[in-house]
Design a protein around this motif. Structure first.
Motif, PDB file in Angstrom:
ATOM      1  N   ALA D 236       0.834  -1.206   0.000  1.00  0.00           N
ATOM      2  CA  ALA D 236       0.000   0.000   0.000  1.00  0.00           C
ATOM      3  C   ALA D 236       0.866   1.252   0.000  1.00  0.00           C
ATOM      4  CB  ALA D 236      -0.933  -0.005   1.208  1.00  0.00           C
ATOM      5  N   MET D 237       1.881   1.269   0.849  1.00  0.00           N
ATOM      6  CA  MET D 237       2.697   2.478   0.948  1.00  0.00           C
ATOM      7  C   MET D 237       3.620   2.614  -0.266  1.00  0.00           C
ATOM      8  SD  MET D 237       1.372   3.677   3.599  1.00  0.00           S
ATOM      9  CE  MET D 237       0.407   3.066   5.003  1.00  0.00           C
ATOM     10  N   MET D 238       4.190   1.503  -0.708  1.00  0.00           N
ATOM     11  CA  MET D 238       5.089   1.573  -1.858  1.00  0.00           C
ATOM     12  C   MET D 238       4.324   1.955  -3.131  1.00  0.00           C
ATOM     13  SD  MET D 238       8.334   1.352  -2.408  1.00  0.00           S
ATOM     14  CE  MET D 238       9.421   0.162  -1.618  1.00  0.00           C
ATOM     15  N   SER D 239       3.030   1.738  -3.129  1.00  0.00           N
ATOM     16  CA  SER D 239       2.244   2.089  -4.321  1.00  0.00           C
ATOM     17  C   SER D 239       1.993   3.590  -4.427  1.00  0.00           C
ATOM     18  CB  SER D 239       0.911   1.338  -4.314  1.00  0.00           C
ATOM     19  OG  SER D 239      -0.010   1.953  -3.437  1.00  0.00           O
ATOM     20  N   ILE D 240       2.288   4.339  -3.364  1.00  0.00           N
ATOM     21  CA  ILE D 240       2.160   5.802  -3.427  1.00  0.00           C
ATOM     22  C   ILE D 240       3.319   6.337  -4.260  1.00  0.00           C
ATOM     23  CG2 ILE D 240       2.119   7.934  -2.074  1.00  0.00           C
ATOM     24  CD1 ILE D 240       1.192   6.237   0.347  1.00  0.00           C
ATOM     25  N   ASN D 241       3.028   7.258  -5.156  1.00  0.00           N
ATOM     26  CA  ASN D 241       4.130   7.715  -6.008  1.00  0.00           C
ATOM     27  C   ASN D 241       5.210   8.404  -5.184  1.00  0.00           C
ATOM     28  OD1 ASN D 241       2.386   9.784  -5.509  1.00  0.00           O
ATOM     29  ND2 ASN D 241       2.090  10.365  -7.630  1.00  0.00           N
ATOM     30  N   ALA D 242       6.451   8.240  -5.606  1.00  0.00           N
ATOM     31  CA  ALA D 242       7.648   8.835  -4.986  1.00  0.00           C
ATOM     32  C   ALA D 242       8.121   8.103  -3.736  1.00  0.00           C
ATOM     33  CB  ALA D 242       7.445  10.306  -4.679  1.00  0.00           C
TER      34      ALA D 242
END
Lengths: 367, 367, 367, 367
Positions: D236-242
């Protein structure tokens, strides 16, 4: 439903071919604490086992299931359950003929065109043996249903072989386990026995219709659109090899009815639950169970392996003909009965879990 | 197939109710570079649009689609395509009656039992309006198919209304778009027109059978077991509201055939591709396309909203009766034709992508 | 990623516990025609096998893999591949203590709280033995990658044990296979050997950092938002037991950089492909591979099974203490190296297939 | 996690680009009966909204959310909820430069290589605007959590900007909402303000670390292997851009600890529930929540759009340089705080539903 997996929360992945060392089902998402043993599952496998009577294939397989994981001290742990069945009857035999020729009605030609490789020693994944894995998974599903929704009963039976249909007026639930065709019409069983004897002698085969009923389900299972209970049942049954049609309730005959005839009227029952004047809907309205019997029906095509000469081509594109010898069922539909039951059990359990996941308890009381 | 999503790689999630501000389809996994405009999609929506002739509901909806994402300068970008259709015809009306009473044959009662909340102003998610979103997604799928597999043609038509079936000897492909029933039998169209006139006057409704054909498909689409092309087609069609049965090729009639009659014999065609003596299989063997026409058939039950008085109960469990007034179809099956085509298009595209993903090009040449 | 499955098209479901009869991986979606044997897969399993040197657990397991399905005459058929490993070293032993007491840092307590049942004879599903199944699946994935994208190289190595990090100036690719820690810094290997000797004698354990690199990948793998290549890699690595952090490229250190320092500048290489001034991004921009090395790093926590006395409680809630005796790794991170490689291989293959499915060939040429 | 979807039972699909007419989230699987209004969701969106202070982008967007489906009379119905946000601030502007040149550190080049088409007017799908849809979905998830598990609190805050970390000794929960950086260290907030002022003037940017905590969770959420709570949080967190790194509890620092230091000891609390001596594990053991605070941390790389000249290439492969003008964040990490909270909320709700689906109530009592 992925390539070899079905189910949303109760997920069954089957694996294995007819002539490899083993086949089985990897079952993910089973609730913990379900009492289960190899014997419980074996009970259901034995019903599907080939070679039990002269109307089914004479291949002899023990079909003994082993639980390799996910069960500890007689209970599921909530982790994947591996159900393995070893293939024991792989008689050495000359496969030269069917290695080169495509059998009409079989998947030989399409497998070859798609994959460019094919285990010609049997039907590979499309062999009816794959359904043993489904029956094993279904046995586990039944045990879990008993824990979650005691009182649910799942029963399959044959309603037609070829031109010969049962007479619904003679429908007798207690007859189902009393004849080799699992049919509720004892007279039909006799007629079918004679019919199949003739058919087998002539080297031909025939199709059949199987009906599967789930009784005692709570209302509220399913979803309005794609996750409909009937969608998942249709997929489950159509995924069985040789199935060509699936019906819910009235099925194709619903096309012939008027709205006045078709819509089941609603009353209050003595126990404070709704009852219906009839069950044209097959227990499902808008994709969601009504609490009536859920009724699914499917047609199994005749076995394509017959002793009749058929025209075909070879892998190199030459015209030839073929007669498929071997140990085959004159009516593969018979052995589809426990398979249909197993698929029903898996779908019902999956929807019990899905409903509990999204909604919890049913929310809308009547009265 | 998740609760409101279908497809493996080409994934369609529909959303919206009949009486909310809008409905639509969120389409994920479309290949990039597909030429598409709102007009292209509108073309297919207009075929489904209500109020086009006196045989379908008189609700007037523009059904104008807007592309909100995933398309740039007339081409898909490979990111999600949002197709939105606003609801414009939401006449204010007294819903008091159907807010309290469960309409027989409708999802009212099961929705209530499951969710404990229900948009009583229409069928909510089970309204036939949901199918507009499918048709929009199908329009996009058609455009993508044209890029990937030019020459594929997808066509739906009616083969039965109530007791009245078409005569296959009068099957004329060019007639399909020439009558309000999308039927290839011009004489049937005339007969049906009279029949439905009478039915509408009497406030009744009737079921229908729709057949959808995909022509020009390559061999090799599908998979042997659960990811069978026929499994996905069965699920796709059964997920359409009011559908009660699905058939591939011979369908339920396969049960009546012998193996000799059923298995399509194989020959080499003049173009070096296999040809078949017949198409009992409906273009699918072992879950994988043969290259013949893929033939799917489904039964749509009669509309349950009729002007006949029916017995039912209220939310508080009291016995009552109901007559469903309003703008409804005497034969909802008619508008199911473009919906069935759309579902076929989505499934075909999905399997074209799946096959390319797992296998690439077909691997097994013949000859 | 379902409960025990990961991957979109190349889907791996592992099953089995540390003390059951067997464990394995059910692998669905592998392309057909991939050359594979048990020996090929065994090669990778042997790298992970316990008891190989004094720095890893002394449990003796043959870890011999059997291919039970999906392979015919040395090639994958496109159907599910079952990879089974039998558990052979299940010494009879008194488990009474850990049956009642929850080991701190282990999953004992949370499993019990969730499921109410627990195979106390080992870590059950959370045992490091589960990773053998991943390594087997990874071996198959490597073989498939070699067919689809020859030239891709996947390599893991340790960069840190406890406080002791490697010196990147001494990075020597050829050293990785030359020491028991798979580290590219030969001096670090010597230092670590001494450090771990002391740690083992004192009955303690320590954490580690593993880095895995994929070289020679084509640009264009991944997707912009949730299906990002880095999202799937993060999930894959975090799903390995004992992993507590995952980094791509600069990882957590990216937080300390300025934009000027962080953004890799772009040039044209001599072969007409873009090259970059640096690789802060770890080979992934906007979720999609750039063609540079894909660099993933993860931290493995110290083994919680140590010979130090720790406070804990029993199942009945009484305070007690525990010392975990048995065959355990002073640094479980060492054996995580081949596991990380396997997960990288599975994710890369999955994205090769996904890209081919949705897009086919790369579409945007430069120059 | 499919291409643009995440979640198992609570499934969120986002759609839309930065410069299209709208973007949004299609949310499937929300429990029925959750009280929700546009205002409730808007509250969370307003926290993420750009242009609120001088430390974030000056693009002015109302970011007004509309609920288009799935809610009736202020409650969710159990059907898909469509959350749409129209793009209003699309200033006309000359995009000629970035249409041809690939911005270093951006997804421009990889999108082009993959898809061969790219909306050059902004980041397309990789724009930070996409995260507005996540925040909207997270607002709905929070409302559902309140119904299912009242007392759960989800809070995000910044712990680092560039080289400047907070001092944990000054951690003050009440300060988080009192400064523009959502940081619990008031002194850090002052220092960061000065630092960012200088950075903005010099046209540079910097990375950051965000920590998100979920308090009051029940024990038992998650699963042992791939469906681990930490796996889903990492994805979930890694899917946030940047985002370039994700940590649970000790995170990467776990590599530096010994087993003695790392394993949290267990005691019985006064309320009959287990308590722990520390929380190195970040509230998760073996993939399953312990009942302690769940602690996730992620690193956001510096914005790549800076006023510094960087070397790059054009679409036709020519060397050039670029300065990215426009409305950009000197520290995009600030606006990532509400996004991280939203992702935590979605994952937590999903696992609450999954647990209820598979297990029902927790089964293993202690004491």
């Amino acid at each position: 439903m992925s390539m070899n997996t079905f189910g949303h929360l109760f997920r069954v992945t089957t694996w294995g071919e007819s002539h490899g060392p083993a086949l089985g089902a990897t079952v993910d998402g089973c609730p913990p604490g379900v009492a289960i043993t190899e014997a419980t599952i074996q009970h259901w496998l034995d019903r599907r086992k080939p070679g039990q009577n002269k109307y089914t294939t004479q291949r002899r397989e023990a079909d003994a299931v082993r639980i390799l994981s996910g069960v500890f001290e007689g209970q599921t742990t909530g982790t994947p359950v591996q159900l393995m069945i070893e293939n024991t009857d792989q008689r050495s035999k000359d496969y030269g003929d069917i290695a080169e020729k495509f059998r009409p009605g079989h998947a030989d030609i399409t497998y070859w065109q798609k994959y460019g490789i094919r285990d010609y020693r049997g039907g590979g994944r499309s062999s009816a043996r794959e359904t043993a894995a489904r029956v094993a998974a279904g046995g586990l599903a039944r045990a879990a249903i008993e824990t979650l929704a005691p009182g649910v009963e799942i029963k399959g039976y044959m309603t037609r072989i070829g031109a010969h249909e049962i007479d619904r007026d003679r429908f007798d639930w207690s007859q189902i386990d009393a004849n080799p065709f699992w049919t509720p019409d004892a007279q039909a069983a006799q007629r079918w026995a004679e019919y199949l004897d003739g058919l087998r002698k002539s080297g031909n085969s025939v199709g059949a219709v199987v009906e599967v009923v789930a009784r005692g389900l709570p209302a509220g299972l399913g979803a309005p659109v794609y996750g409909k209970l009937d969608t998942d049942l249709a997929a489950a049954m159509m995924s069985i090899n040789a199935v060509k049609g699936v019906e819910i309730g009235e099925g194709m005959a619903a096309a012939t009815l008027t709205g006045e005839d078709n819509a089941d009227e609603i009353f209050m029952g003595n126990d404070g639950q709704p009852v219906y004047s009839s069950n044209h809907a097959g227990g499902i309205l808008g994709g969601i169970s009504t609490g009536q019997d859920v009724v699914v029906r499917f047609a199994v095509k005749p076995t394509s392996s017959i002793l009749k000469t058929r025209q075909t081509i070879t892998r190199s594109g030459e015209a030839t003909d073929i007669v498929t010898k071997g140990r085959h069922d004159p009516c593969v539909g018979i052995r589809a009965v426990p398979v249909g039951e197993a698929m029903m059990a898996c779908v019902i359990l999956d929807h019990l879990l899905l409903h509990r996941g999204q909604v919890g308890e049913n929310r809308g009381a009547i009265g």
